[in-house]
Design a protein around this motif. Structure first.
Motif, mmCIF file in Angstrom:
data_model
loop_
_atom_site.group_PDB
_atom_site.id
_atom_site.type_symbol
_atom_site.label_atom_id
_atom_site.label_comp_id
_atom_site.label_asym_id
_atom_site.label_seq_id
_atom_site.Cartn_x
_atom_site.Cartn_y
_atom_site.Cartn_z
ATOM 1 N N SER A 48 0.836 -1.199 0.000
ATOM 2 C CA SER A 48 0.000 0.000 0.000
ATOM 3 C C SER A 48 0.867 1.244 0.000
ATOM 4 O O SER A 48 1.850 1.336 0.737
ATOM 5 C CB SER A 48 -0.906 -0.005 1.238
ATOM 6 N N ALA A 49 0.494 2.207 -0.829
ATOM 7 C CA ALA A 49 1.190 3.487 -0.860
ATOM 8 C C ALA A 49 0.170 4.619 -0.800
ATOM 9 O O ALA A 49 -1.008 4.434 -1.105
ATOM 10 C CB ALA A 49 2.045 3.615 -2.117
ATOM 11 N N HIS A 50 0.657 5.794 -0.429
ATOM 12 C CA HIS A 50 -0.236 6.956 -0.336
ATOM 13 C C HIS A 50 -0.674 7.426 -1.717
ATOM 14 O O HIS A 50 -1.828 7.798 -1.918
ATOM 15 C CB HIS A 50 0.483 8.088 0.397
ATOM 16 N N GLU A 51 0.236 7.379 -2.684
ATOM 17 C CA GLU A 51 -0.068 7.856 -4.024
ATOM 18 C C GLU A 51 0.014 6.714 -5.030
ATOM 19 O O GLU A 51 0.852 5.809 -4.907
ATOM 20 C CB GLU A 51 0.904 8.973 -4.427
ATOM 21 N N PHE A 52 -0.840 6.762 -6.046
ATOM 22 C CA PHE A 52 -0.887 5.705 -7.047
ATOM 23 C C PHE A 52 0.440 5.565 -7.788
ATOM 24 O O PHE A 52 0.893 4.453 -8.073
ATOM 25 C CB PHE A 52 -2.005 5.986 -8.054
ATOM 26 N N ALA A 53 1.091 6.692 -8.091
ATOM 27 C CA ALA A 53 2.344 6.633 -8.848
ATOM 28 C C ALA A 53 3.404 5.850 -8.086
ATOM 29 O O ALA A 53 4.208 5.122 -8.698
ATOM 30 C CB ALA A 53 2.838 8.046 -9.150
ATOM 31 N N THR A 54 3.429 5.974 -6.769
ATOM 32 C CA THR A 54 4.401 5.237 -5.967
ATOM 33 C C THR A 54 4.131 3.740 -6.016
ATOM 34 O O THR A 54 5.042 2.928 -6.178
ATOM 35 C CB THR A 54 4.366 5.731 -4.515
ATOM 36 N N ALA A 55 2.861 3.356 -5.867
ATOM 37 C CA ALA A 55 2.494 1.942 -5.940
ATOM 38 C C ALA A 55 2.783 1.370 -7.326
ATOM 39 O O ALA A 55 3.272 0.244 -7.465
ATOM 40 C CB ALA A 55 1.018 1.773 -5.579
ATOM 41 N N GLU A 56 2.491 2.145 -8.352
ATOM 42 C CA GLU A 56 2.715 1.695 -9.730
ATOM 43 C C GLU A 56 4.194 1.463 -10.000
ATOM 44 O O GLU A 56 4.588 0.458 -10.615
ATOM 45 C CB GLU A 56 2.160 2.741 -10.692
ATOM 46 N N GLU A 57 5.031 2.357 -9.536
ATOM 47 C CA GLU A 57 6.471 2.208 -9.729
ATOM 48 C C GLU A 57 6.996 0.986 -8.985
ATOM 49 O O GLU A 57 7.866 0.255 -9.483
ATOM 50 C CB GLU A 57 7.188 3.470 -9.245
#
Length: 488
Positions: free
Chosen positions: A104-113
């Motif tokens: 789980s990440a706060h922002e989608f871009a972080t999770a996607e990366e």
């Protein structure tokens, strides 16, 4: 497995490979070595500090359960935190047989990366990639699915909370932005798993810009107390308690950089850190590169001003002598702002007054410009790290020179207000907006001192903050006896 330090080439600088804040429970065995070896097979060679974390985070009790139910990793950005998580997730999928891992990440871009990095590791290792059934990137399905039904899912934290996160391992990346409601919903779901593990990973919290840092702060405080038998915590930072305590000499010292950045000299170039130190403002550099947080208080705030003595300072007829000091403040959501003034009275007592308190911020520049032209004040103050600071360029363009108050001075200003009230050396008009702010204001720690907390107070405290800073400015400038002048 070894946790020895890297041997740096002569004349080079290497980051500290063991954390300054370190707590982990006793264990009889560890899966850390196997996790490191599996990561190496996938092409992920871990640094000694990363191996140290995995060794102690994956310690096991005699019955095979994790010794640490919760694991915290606090390290400045770009040091390689993601590598630790990738090794943990590879182990969960291909060694431990965990049925569901949630990242789980706060922002989608972080999770996607994070998903793309993991896919690259697995695809580069035929022994692992042949066990993958599918990689899904469609919205809501992002993850890696194995042929035996195991899954590694990537999600962002939503308002729905953590109720859908039941898993054997949950990774909460960007833990410095983690709402309390989310973690409150998540914890009960893990109780149904036979051997769950919950990871919190992130960098230092700066409560001036991070609204949801309290969960990570509580975890860190438990580590500092060293009393939790089911928690592991590993924190890298320079040895300061608050960003404003970092001196200019310390900020420029490569030895201090090394204490906070285990990847210094490995994947972080000291020359780049030197460039950051020259270009960033001191507070940002202290937080982001040196890991010196402005951690929120983990206890409920308290009302600081003694009520009876505050009432004793009321004087509806009080007037200050010009020149005064003005200060202004803005609420975090920018829904309201306040301008205050402070000066000395003829009898030598201090006077504070809310000059204006209105909705929005569009009126502030014009009103302050008028006040400054009329009164020629000893100063115009605002909190340099607060929401009011965004008005500074427009004010200076209008000819009003603003003096920013740093965090240390803000704490001193609060102490000054408290002392003048406690000693009966202050007078105020007892106007409704100031009275409401005093009743609803709570505090936050600033090093060994305290300041008003805009985020946790129950009311708009901009009138109180403005009065506090105005008093500080007036006293700092010293007493000058001039004529009485009203502000209307």
């Amino acid at each position: 497995m070894t946790s020895s330090l890297l041997v740096a080439p002569p004349g080079s600088l290497l980051g500290a490979q063991q954390p300054r804040v370190c707590h982990y429970p006793e264990y009889v065995s560890s899966t850390g070595r196997e996790a490191v070896e599996l990561a190496a097979m996938a092409g992920l060679d871990l640094d000694p500090w990363q191996r140290f974390v995995l060794e102690h985070a994956l310690g096991e009790l005699p019955d095979g359960r994790w010794a640490a139910f919760e694991v915290g990793l606090e390290v400045p950005r770009q040091n390689g935190k993601g590598g630790v998580l990738e090794a943990r997730e590879l182990a969960g999928l291909f060694l431990l047989g965990e049925r569901l891992i949630v990242h789980s990440a706060h922002e989608f871009a972080t999770a996607e990366e994070a998903l793309e990095r993991m896919v690259a590791l697995i695809e580069g290792c035929p022994d692992l990639s042949r066990r993958v059934k599918a990689v899904k990137r469609s919205h809501g399905q992002e993850g890696i699915y194995l042929t035996n039904g195991q899954r590694l899912r990537y999600r962002t934290r939503t308002k729905g909370g953590g109720r859908g996160f039941t898993a054997d391992c949950v990774i909460l990346d960007e833990a410095m932005v983690l709402p309390e409601a989310f973690i409150g919903a998540l914890m009960p779901t893990l109780s149904a798993r036979p051997n769950p593990q919950l990871w919190y990973t992130g960098s230092a919290v700066d409560q001036e810009v991070m609204e949801h840092g309290i969960v990570f702060a509580r975890l860190r405080e438990r580590a500092l107390r060293g009393e939790d038998p089911r928690m592991a915590y590993f924190g890298w930072s320079a040895p300061f308690d608050f960003p404003d305590e970092v001196t200019a000499d310390a900020a420029a010292d490569p030895g201090v950089w090394a204490q906070a950045n285990p990847a210094l000299g490995i994947r972080i170039d000291p020359e780049h850190v030197a460039a950051e130190q020259r270009s960033m403002d001191p507070r940002t550099f202290a937080v982001e590169r040196l890991g010196v947080g402005d951690w929120p208080s983990t206890e409920a705030g308290e009302q600081k001003l003694p009520e009876a003595k505050w009432r004793a300072c009321e004087d509806p007829e009080s007037k200050p002598l010009d020149p005064v000091c003005f200060a202004f403040d803005v609420t975090p959501d920018r829904s309201a702002a306040a301008i205050a003034a402070s000066g000395f009275r003829r009898d030598g007592l201090h006077h504070i007054e809310v000059v204006e308190h209105k909705r929005g911020t569009g009126w502030v520049v014009k009103r302050l410009t008028e006040l400054a032209a009329r009164h020629r004040p000893v100063g115009v103050k605002c909190d340099g790290s607060g929401p009011a600071a965004s008005l500074i360029p427009e004010l200076e363009e209008a000819g009003v020179q603003v003096e920013v108050v740093n965090a240390r001075e803000h704490a001193q200003a609060c102490g000054l207000l408290y002392d003048t009230v406690e000693q009966g050396r202050l007078r105020h008009l007892a106007t409704p907006e100031l009275e409401a702010a005093v009743r609803g204001a709570v505090t936050r720690p600033l090093g060994a001192a305290w300041a008003w907390s805009r985020k946790t107070s129950t009311v708009d405290i901009s009138p109180l903050v403005a009065c506090t800073l105005a008093l500080w400015g007036s006293v700092s400038a010293g007493r000058r006896t001039y004529r009485v002048k009203g502000f209307n």
